[in-house]
Scaffold this motif. Sequence first.
Motif, short mmCIF file in Angstrom:
data_model
loop_
_atom_site.label_atom_id
_atom_site.label_comp_id
_atom_site.label_asym_id
_atom_site.label_seq_id
_atom_site.Cartn_x
_atom_site.Cartn_y
_atom_site.Cartn_z
N GLN A 13 -24.03 -19.25 31.74
CA GLN A 13 -22.77 -19.82 31.32
C GLN A 13 -21.99 -20.56 32.29
O GLN A 13 -22.40 -20.36 33.63
CB GLN A 13 -21.91 -18.69 30.77
N ALA A 14 -21.08 -21.51 32.03
CA ALA A 14 -20.47 -22.31 32.90
C ALA A 14 -19.73 -21.40 33.96
O ALA A 14 -19.14 -20.17 33.38
CB ALA A 14 -19.30 -23.17 32.47
N LYS A 87 -21.65 -25.97 36.24
CA LYS A 87 -20.98 -26.76 34.97
C LYS A 87 -22.09 -27.17 33.98
O LYS A 87 -23.34 -27.25 34.34
CB LYS A 87 -20.52 -28.11 35.74
N ALA A 88 -21.53 -27.46 32.79
CA ALA A 88 -22.31 -27.88 31.77
C ALA A 88 -23.30 -29.18 32.07
O ALA A 88 -24.43 -29.20 31.71
CB ALA A 88 -21.71 -28.24 30.55
N GLU A 89 -22.49 -29.99 32.87
CA GLU A 89 -23.23 -31.20 33.40
C GLU A 89 -24.33 -31.18 34.50
O GLU A 89 -25.22 -32.07 34.60
CB GLU A 89 -22.23 -32.32 33.85
N THR A 91 -26.79 -29.24 33.66
CA THR A 91 -27.95 -29.03 32.62
C THR A 91 -29.00 -30.27 33.03
O THR A 91 -28.90 -31.18 32.74
CB THR A 91 -27.69 -29.06 31.36
N SER A 124 -24.34 -23.56 29.49
CA SER A 124 -23.57 -23.46 28.34
C SER A 124 -22.11 -23.41 28.67
O SER A 124 -21.76 -22.59 29.61
CB SER A 124 -23.90 -22.56 27.52
N SER A 125 -21.19 -24.20 28.23
CA SER A 125 -19.76 -24.21 28.31
C SER A 125 -19.13 -23.17 27.44
O SER A 125 -19.56 -22.73 26.46
CB SER A 125 -19.16 -25.62 28.12
#
Length: 125
Positions: A13-14, A87-89, A91, A124-125
Amino acid sequence: QVQLVESGGGSVQAGGSLRLSCAGSGVSGFFMAWFRQLPGKEKEGVAFIGSLGSFGSAAYADFVKGRFTISKDNVKNMLYLQMNSLKAEDTAMYYCAAGSIYGPDWSQRGMYDYWGQGTQVTVSS
C-alpha cells in the motif's frame, strides 16, 4: 559470465516499504544501478552506486531522493534498493544493471552492459 537476478518485488500500500535485492555473479568491480519501467514507458534510472564501497558514490533520480536508498555488499555480490514512503506512481518493473565503463550520466541505459530480468513492484493507493 555476468548474471543478475532481482527479487523482493511485490504489492504494497502507499506509504509502505519494500526492499529489492539483486544477486550478481561476475560483477566484481562493476558499478551498478536500479532502473524501472512504467507501463508504456522506457526504462528510467532510479539509483546508482559506484564500484567501490557500499554507500559511496551513490546518486538518485529526483523523484526518489529522500525515499529510496541504494547499497551493495561487495563480499556477497548483492545490490539492494530500500524503498520507503512508496507512492502509486512507483508502480513499475524494477531492474538492476551493471557496467564497467563510466559515462557522464549514470541514468543513461547505454552505460550498462548487463541487465536482470526484473521484479514487479505494485503500489496501491
